[in-house]
Design a protein around this motif. Sequence first.
Motif, PDB file in Angstrom:
ATOM      1  N   TYR A  27       0.835  -1.206   0.000  1.00  0.00           N
ATOM      2  CA  TYR A  27       0.000   0.000   0.000  1.00  0.00           C
ATOM      3  C   TYR A  27       0.873   1.260   0.000  1.00  0.00           C
ATOM      4  O   TYR A  27       0.617   2.199  -0.747  1.00  0.00           O
ATOM      5  CB  TYR A  27      -0.928   0.001   1.218  1.00  0.00           C
TER       6      TYR A  27
ATOM      7  N   THR B 181      -1.019  -1.701  -4.614  1.00  0.00           N
ATOM      8  CA  THR B 181      -2.196  -2.499  -4.262  1.00  0.00           C
ATOM      9  C   THR B 181      -3.329  -2.215  -5.229  1.00  0.00           C
ATOM     10  O   THR B 181      -3.390  -1.152  -5.839  1.00  0.00           O
ATOM     11  CB  THR B 181      -2.667  -2.175  -2.823  1.00  0.00           C
TER      12      THR B 181
ATOM     13  N   GLU C 105      -7.456  -1.743  -6.182  1.00  0.00           N
ATOM     14  CA  GLU C 105      -8.490  -0.911  -5.559  1.00  0.00           C
ATOM     15  C   GLU C 105      -9.186  -1.658  -4.426  1.00  0.00           C
ATOM     16  O   GLU C 105      -9.475  -1.077  -3.375  1.00  0.00           O
ATOM     17  CB  GLU C 105      -9.509  -0.474  -6.607  1.00  0.00           C
TER      18      GLU C 105
ATOM     19  N   GLU D 121      -7.945  -4.098  -2.537  1.00  0.00           N
ATOM     20  CA  GLU D 121      -7.038  -4.189  -1.397  1.00  0.00           C
ATOM     21  C   GLU D 121      -6.920  -2.860  -0.672  1.00  0.00           C
ATOM     22  O   GLU D 121      -6.875  -2.815   0.563  1.00  0.00           O
ATOM     23  CB  GLU D 121      -5.651  -4.651  -1.864  1.00  0.00           C
ATOM     24  N   THR D 122      -6.904  -1.764  -1.414  1.00  0.00           N
ATOM     25  CA  THR D 122      -6.829  -0.437  -0.801  1.00  0.00           C
ATOM     26  C   THR D 122      -8.074  -0.161   0.021  1.00  0.00           C
ATOM     27  O   THR D 122      -7.981   0.339   1.154  1.00  0.00           O
ATOM     28  CB  THR D 122      -6.645   0.639  -1.892  1.00  0.00           C
ATOM     29  N   ARG D 123      -9.253  -0.463  -0.534  1.00  0.00           N
ATOM     30  CA  ARG D 123     -10.499  -0.256   0.228  1.00  0.00           C
ATOM     31  C   ARG D 123     -10.517  -1.095   1.495  1.00  0.00           C
ATOM     32  O   ARG D 123     -10.904  -0.617   2.566  1.00  0.00           O
ATOM     33  CB  ARG D 123     -11.714  -0.578  -0.652  1.00  0.00           C
TER      34      ARG D 123
END
Length: 170
Positions: free
Chosen positions: A15, A20, A22, A24-26
């Motif tokens: 991250y 990462t 989208e 994984e980021t959320r």
Amino acid sequence: MKINEYIESGILEAYVLGSTSEAETRELLFLKAKYPQIQEALQHLEMDMERVAQQMSIPPPPDLWSKIENHLNELAEVPDFDAIPIRRPPNRKGGNHRKSGQFIEVDASSSHMRVHKIWRWLFIGVFILGKIFLGFAIYFYLENRQLKQEVIKLKAQLEKYENTKYNQQP
């Protein structure tokens, strides 16, 4: 879900590096808001990455800022070209379809490209040399072919001579 396993999985490093997806980021942002351990680990990781970047950084040369300022000052002193009037030739076709000042009409009466005289002579010289080399290549090709035919004839005569020589011996 075990938070320590999630932190050690490497998703925080990905991250911080921006690699990462989208989803994984959320998920990380959701868990960061929910679990303070993830928030704390992320802050430590970001500070560590910043320290590494500062330690590996190369300072710019000391006179770089003065060079940039001089270049910017030169750009600022460029005269305003909008104030210079542009003289346009009268339109020969009769209509003024471009009346705005943002276009300049170009009179292109010739469709031929102009080339400097030295390039013309160089091109002519290369062309003539190419023809000369082509002539030599054809000459030597024909000469080689004729010599090969003569060699074949001489070999045939030699075989004929040897055959007759062996047949005549008692």
